[in-house]
Design a protein around this motif. Sequence first.
Motif, PDB file in Angstrom:
ATOM      1  N   TRP A 146    -103.063 137.372 -24.725  1.00  0.00           N
ATOM      2  CA  TRP A 146    -102.629 136.043 -25.163  1.00  0.00           C
ATOM      3  C   TRP A 146    -103.711 134.969 -24.969  1.00  0.00           C
ATOM      4  O   TRP A 146    -103.437 133.788 -25.110  1.00  0.00           O
ATOM      5  CB  TRP A 146    -101.354 135.635 -24.425  1.00  0.00           C
ATOM      6  CG  TRP A 146    -101.473 135.658 -22.932  1.00  0.00           C
ATOM      7  CD1 TRP A 146    -101.959 134.658 -22.121  1.00  0.00           C
ATOM      8  CD2 TRP A 146    -101.115 136.739 -22.060  1.00  0.00           C
ATOM      9  NE1 TRP A 146    -101.925 135.060 -20.807  1.00  0.00           N
ATOM     10  CE2 TRP A 146    -101.404 136.321 -20.738  1.00  0.00           C
ATOM     11  CE3 TRP A 146    -100.571 138.004 -22.272  1.00  0.00           C
ATOM     12  CZ2 TRP A 146    -101.165 137.141 -19.634  1.00  0.00           C
ATOM     13  CZ3 TRP A 146    -100.341 138.822 -21.170  1.00  0.00           C
ATOM     14  CH2 TRP A 146    -100.634 138.387 -19.873  1.00  0.00           C
ATOM     15  N   ASP A 207     -91.687 139.135 -23.623  1.00  0.00           N
ATOM     16  CA  ASP A 207     -92.668 138.114 -23.242  1.00  0.00           C
ATOM     17  C   ASP A 207     -93.769 138.807 -22.430  1.00  0.00           C
ATOM     18  O   ASP A 207     -93.545 139.224 -21.292  1.00  0.00           O
ATOM     19  CB  ASP A 207     -91.991 137.028 -22.416  1.00  0.00           C
ATOM     20  CG  ASP A 207     -92.941 135.911 -22.006  1.00  0.00           C
ATOM     21  OD1 ASP A 207     -94.168 136.064 -22.157  1.00  0.00           O
ATOM     22  OD2 ASP A 207     -92.460 134.869 -21.513  1.00  0.00           O
ATOM     23  N   ASP A 211     -94.008 139.922 -18.589  1.00  0.00           N
ATOM     24  CA  ASP A 211     -94.142 141.364 -18.401  1.00  0.00           C
ATOM     25  C   ASP A 211     -95.267 141.719 -17.436  1.00  0.00           C
ATOM     26  O   ASP A 211     -95.147 142.647 -16.633  1.00  0.00           O
ATOM     27  CB  ASP A 211     -94.396 142.017 -19.767  1.00  0.00           C
ATOM     28  CG  ASP A 211     -94.241 143.524 -19.739  1.00  0.00           C
ATOM     29  OD1 ASP A 211     -93.158 143.992 -19.368  1.00  0.00           O
ATOM     30  OD2 ASP A 211     -95.205 144.228 -20.090  1.00  0.00           O
TER      31      ASP A 211
END
Length: 279
Positions: A146, A207, A211
């Motif tokens: 991310w 998510d 996680d």
Amino acid sequence: MRNPLTCSSHTISGVMPGGPVASRHDFRSRVEACARAGYSGMCLHLRDYAEQRQAGVPASELRAILRGNGMVHNSLEFLTGWDDQPAPAALEPVAWAAALALDAPVLNVGSGPGAPCPDRDRALFEALCSRAAAEGVRVALEVVPWSRAPDLPSALRLTDGIANAGLVIDCWHVFRGGIALADVAALDGSRILSVQINDGLAKPGPDLVADTLDRRLCGEGAFDLRGFLTAIRQTGTTAPIAVEVISPRLAAMEVDEAASVSARTAQAVLDGMAARGSL
């Protein structure tokens, strides 16, 4: 594979990341627990160093505790904010002081969330590495799905050609980010500055950020750790292998239990591979 086995700060902190303190266990207890468990180094959090110094613990005492317990393969984590603006991140002065005080020449860093901006990100990373080089520090960029370095090509674009830069390869982000083990194996081992191992469920939660805070001990999940470590071996890297198990289960343990179970399960995976001739 004879890479040193080290312990990540989150594995034995006794707290979950982002809490009010870096650890609920005192520094000496953590270091001594790691030594008893068989670790030969620690990846120490910048917040931890700052809190120790603010509490009046001399840097020389922290260094003596590490050295006296055989912690010789030490590194630092986790600097963020360097890519938010041209000015140095707030914790940078702490990082340079900690690197010198704790004999920790490698600093793990992460880029912020959002879409990559290759030219801007590269310029800011070069600037960070230049400041680090002046302090004798190498910068290890972690590949995180991310972040603005979500995969190996993105991370390599930032680090390639910078003498004191390299990568953190965490098996969690490899498996959750869908990175092929063949691509890991093809890396230049000299550019890998840190390897992190842990385990996880076969399917991630909805998510990924949440996680990553619910990891499993090595060998207690569904990750192909044998394949991952074989790929790491094929790179020829000599970087330490850090056990990084971030989980409420470990956070609830006392320090000796967290250190011993994390080291024992990781070493069991490594020993099993060696017995089969995989390492």
